[in-house]
Write an enzyme that holds these catalytic residues in place. Structure first.
Site, short mmCIF file in Angstrom:
data_model
loop_
_atom_site.label_atom_id
_atom_site.label_comp_id
_atom_site.label_asym_id
_atom_site.label_seq_id
_atom_site.Cartn_x
_atom_site.Cartn_y
_atom_site.Cartn_z
N GLU A 205 -24.01 -17.35 61.33
CA GLU A 205 -24.14 -17.47 62.79
C GLU A 205 -25.61 -17.29 63.09
O GLU A 205 -26.12 -16.17 63.15
CB GLU A 205 -23.30 -16.39 63.50
CG GLU A 205 -21.80 -16.49 63.27
CD GLU A 205 -21.17 -17.70 63.95
OE1 GLU A 205 -21.77 -18.27 64.87
OE2 GLU A 205 -20.07 -18.09 63.53
N CYS A 239 -28.38 -15.31 71.68
CA CYS A 239 -28.43 -16.47 70.78
C CYS A 239 -28.08 -17.74 71.53
O CYS A 239 -28.68 -18.78 71.28
CB CYS A 239 -27.51 -16.26 69.59
SG CYS A 239 -25.82 -15.86 70.05
P1 NAD Z 1 -32.49 -11.01 61.38
O1 NAD Z 1 -32.23 -12.29 60.69
O2 NAD Z 1 -33.85 -10.44 61.35
O3 NAD Z 1 -31.53 -9.87 60.81
C1 NAD Z 1 -30.13 -9.97 60.87
C2 NAD Z 1 -29.51 -9.00 59.90
O4 NAD Z 1 -29.82 -9.40 58.57
C3 NAD Z 1 -30.02 -7.56 60.03
O5 NAD Z 1 -28.94 -6.68 59.88
C4 NAD Z 1 -30.98 -7.42 58.86
O6 NAD Z 1 -31.14 -6.11 58.39
C5 NAD Z 1 -30.28 -8.27 57.81
N1 NAD Z 1 -31.14 -8.77 56.74
C6 NAD Z 1 -32.48 -8.98 56.74
N2 NAD Z 1 -32.87 -9.45 55.54
C7 NAD Z 1 -31.77 -9.55 54.77
C8 NAD Z 1 -31.51 -9.99 53.45
N3 NAD Z 1 -32.49 -10.44 52.66
N4 NAD Z 1 -30.25 -9.99 52.98
C9 NAD Z 1 -29.24 -9.58 53.77
N5 NAD Z 1 -29.41 -9.14 55.03
C10 NAD Z 1 -30.66 -9.13 55.54
O7 NAD Z 1 -31.98 -11.24 62.87
P2 NAD Z 1 -32.12 -10.23 64.10
O8 NAD Z 1 -33.55 -10.27 64.54
O9 NAD Z 1 -31.49 -8.93 63.78
O10 NAD Z 1 -31.21 -10.94 65.19
C11 NAD Z 1 -31.67 -11.92 66.06
C12 NAD Z 1 -31.21 -13.29 65.59
O11 NAD Z 1 -29.79 -13.33 65.53
C13 NAD Z 1 -31.60 -14.38 66.56
O12 NAD Z 1 -32.03 -15.51 65.84
C14 NAD Z 1 -30.30 -14.67 67.28
O13 NAD Z 1 -30.24 -15.95 67.86
C15 NAD Z 1 -29.31 -14.49 66.19
N6 NAD Z 1 -27.97 -14.27 66.73
C16 NAD Z 1 -27.01 -15.24 66.52
C17 NAD Z 1 -25.74 -15.06 67.05
C18 NAD Z 1 -24.66 -16.07 66.81
O14 NAD Z 1 -23.51 -15.72 66.98
N7 NAD Z 1 -24.97 -17.30 66.43
C19 NAD Z 1 -25.45 -13.91 67.78
C20 NAD Z 1 -26.44 -12.97 67.98
C21 NAD Z 1 -27.70 -13.16 67.43
#
Ligand code: NAD
Length: 471
Positions: A205, A239
């Site tokens: 997502e 998002c």
């Molecule tokens: P992010 O990608 O920085 O982190 C998301 C999660 O991934 C965090 O828990 C982080 O600790 C983890 N993570 C980071 N590196 C990783 C790795 N190598 N392996 C596994 N996990 C890892 O995103 P964010 O800044 O926390 O969230 C914002 C983003 O999320 C925005 O792009 C937003 O649009 C998106 N988002 C999407 C939806 C949806 O349903 N499509 C909903 C909410 C947010």
């Protein structure tokens, strides 16, 4: 990973329950969350900076989904007989959706309850155990949910592990049966690459760059209010928030004036319509997009670089921003909206679709059939007509994107099936009238089968005409 080992044991107990038993446990958990929602809202507020009212709204939406998943899992996933068809008339056939086992859920910080529960609730309702890794910016919200689970159910069917990306990476490597990742497309790629090594299935997502399309016949007041809510709400950290608006040229000045009138009067704050930016680094991305849009000739309508007063960003409305600027191509995730004019709705559709993201979109028009036609032409996972984010509160609707917005679905029946393994079972119920599935089959039986096959499937076949072949 200890949590995954514990979850695997708990998964056996959980998967062995009847749907109605799991439903009772899930509804208990729901009641605990709802009864203590003020407490949870306070934790969300402290961790993300969003106003308490927004935190409560997020919990309400999440609980609605949890309730739906608990109540509908049996209807969607239970065993069902299917027709076996002429070729296998001797077989009875049934389909059943079995749990996958342990699901690793990795969540973001912007909706730290609603977003991960979109995976967690549906995965649990489908009979799986879950190990949830909340964002490093919202660990206490994640821990609160797990502690509410312990109070309501006891068994470690839902557990939380906290930490940054390294903890997420460890969960991906821990031998879970599926990963449900919500976050940025960039991290999604890393997670998917890690999943590829063990062939662990994954739901991504990702982010969005959602467009709103405003037709000349739209209710401009309603459209401007929705653009403000979708663009500035939650400090733009949504998002499926509104980041781009395409307005038919004849009503463009009028729409801009109405949106500007709303934006000029918004004061972010703890008790404001939206709060601080949750993550300081995000402020730099917002600044970069605003600067780039202006440097390339975009016009300031409300605010500009001066609106960025960390930890707050006041609303920014920009106009006539070139389509190749980062404010149009990349996810801004801040309270900024770009409004560009279009000569036709066809142009609006083509610009909306030019993004590498494809999460959701909204269309404002008085002509609903035409708006529905536009919705079908949009390369997105969802569309709202005359509202924004209309789909978020409908638990029966699946949610997910295309392109850099990811793939797979949470919510709805598709969300339950996403965390299930379809298992097809047949059983011999009578002696085959024509037994062709045998090494000792009678050639006469095969002949008869082929004759029937041709009668059923080859009748009416027309050779392609000469004209057609030459074309
Ligand atoms: P992010 O990608 O920085 O982190 C998301 C999660 O991934 C965090 O828990 C982080 O600790 C983890 N993570 C980071 N590196 C990783 C790795 N190598 N392996 C596994 N996990 C890892 O995103 P964010 O800044 O926390 O969230 C914002 C983003 O999320 C925005 O792009 C937003 O649009 C998106 N988002 C999407 C939806 C949806 O349903 N499509 C909903 C909410 C947010």
């Amino acid at each position: 990973m200890q949590a995954v080992l514990k979850a695997r044991q708990a998964a056996v107990w959980w998967a062995g329950l009847e749907f109605r038993e799991r439903r009772a446990h899930l509804l208990n958990w729901k009641r605990v969350i709802a009864a203590r929602s003020d407490e949870l809202a306070a934790v969300i507020h402290e961790e993300t900076g969003k106003p308490i009212g927004d935190a409560l709204l997020e919990i309400m939406l999440a609980v609605e989904h949890l309730d739906w998943a608990a109540r509908n899992a049996s209807r969607v996933l239970r065993r069902r007989r299917v027709r076996s068809g002429l070729l296998a008339a001797d077989q009875g056939a049934a389909l059943e959706y079995r749990p996958l086992g342990v699901i690793g859920v990795i969540g973001p910080w912007n909706y730290p309850v609603y977003t991960p529960l979109g995976s967690v609730s549906y995965a649990l309702a489908a009979g799986n155990a879950v190990v949830f890794k909340p964002s490093e910016h919202t660990p206490r919200t994640g821990e609160w949910l797990a502690s509410a689970w312990r109070d309501a159910v006891g068994h470690p069917v839902l557990q939380v592990v906290t930490g940054d990306g390294a903890a997420g990476a460890a969960l991906v490597e821990a031998g879970v049966d599926k990963i449900a990742f919500t976050g940025s497309a960039a991290t999604g790629r890393t997670v998917m690459a890690a999943c590829a090594r063990s062939l662990t299935p994954v739901v991504i997502e990702g982010g969005g760059k959602d467009a709103m399309i405003v037709a000349a016949d739209a209710d401009l007041d309603a459209a401007a209010k929705a653009a403000a809510f979708g663009g500035f709400g939650n400090a733009g950290q949504t998002c499926a928030g509104v980041e781009r608006v395409y307005v038919e040229r004849s009503v463009y000045p009028d729409f801009l004036a109405r949106l500007a009138a709303i934006a000029e009067n918004i004061q972010p704050g703890d008790d404001g319509p939206y709060g601080r930016m949750t993550v300081p680094a995000q402020v730099d991305i917002v600044r970069g997009h605003v600067d780039d849009a202006l440097a390339r000739g975009g016009k300031k309508v409300v605010g500009g670089p001066e609106s960025i007063k960390p930890p707050y960003v006041f609303p920014v409305v920009l106009a006539e921003v070139p389509e190749d600027s980062s404010a149009m191509t990349d996810e801004t995730f801040g309270p900024t909206v770009v409004v560009n004019p279009v000569d036709s709705l066809d142009e609006a559709v083509s610009l909306a679709n030019s993004s590498r993201y494809g999460l959701a979109a909204s269309i404002f028009s008085a002509d609903r059939p035409r708006a529905l036609t536009i919705a079908r032409r949009l390369r997105t996972g969802a569309a709202s007509i005359n509202s924004v984010l209309g789909f978020a509160g409908v638990p029966a609707l699946p949610f997910g994107g295309v392109g850099d917005s990811g793939f797979g679905r949470v919510h709805g029946a598709d969300g339950l099936r996403e965390f299930s393994r379809p298992q097809s079972v047949t059983w011999r119920r009578l002696k085959a009238p024509m037994d062709v599935m045998s090494l000792s089959r009678d050639p006469a039986v095969l002949d008869r089968a082929v004759r029937i096959f041709k009668m059923r499937h080859a009748r009416g076949a027309m050779p392609r005409s000469q004209d057609h072949r030459d074309a």
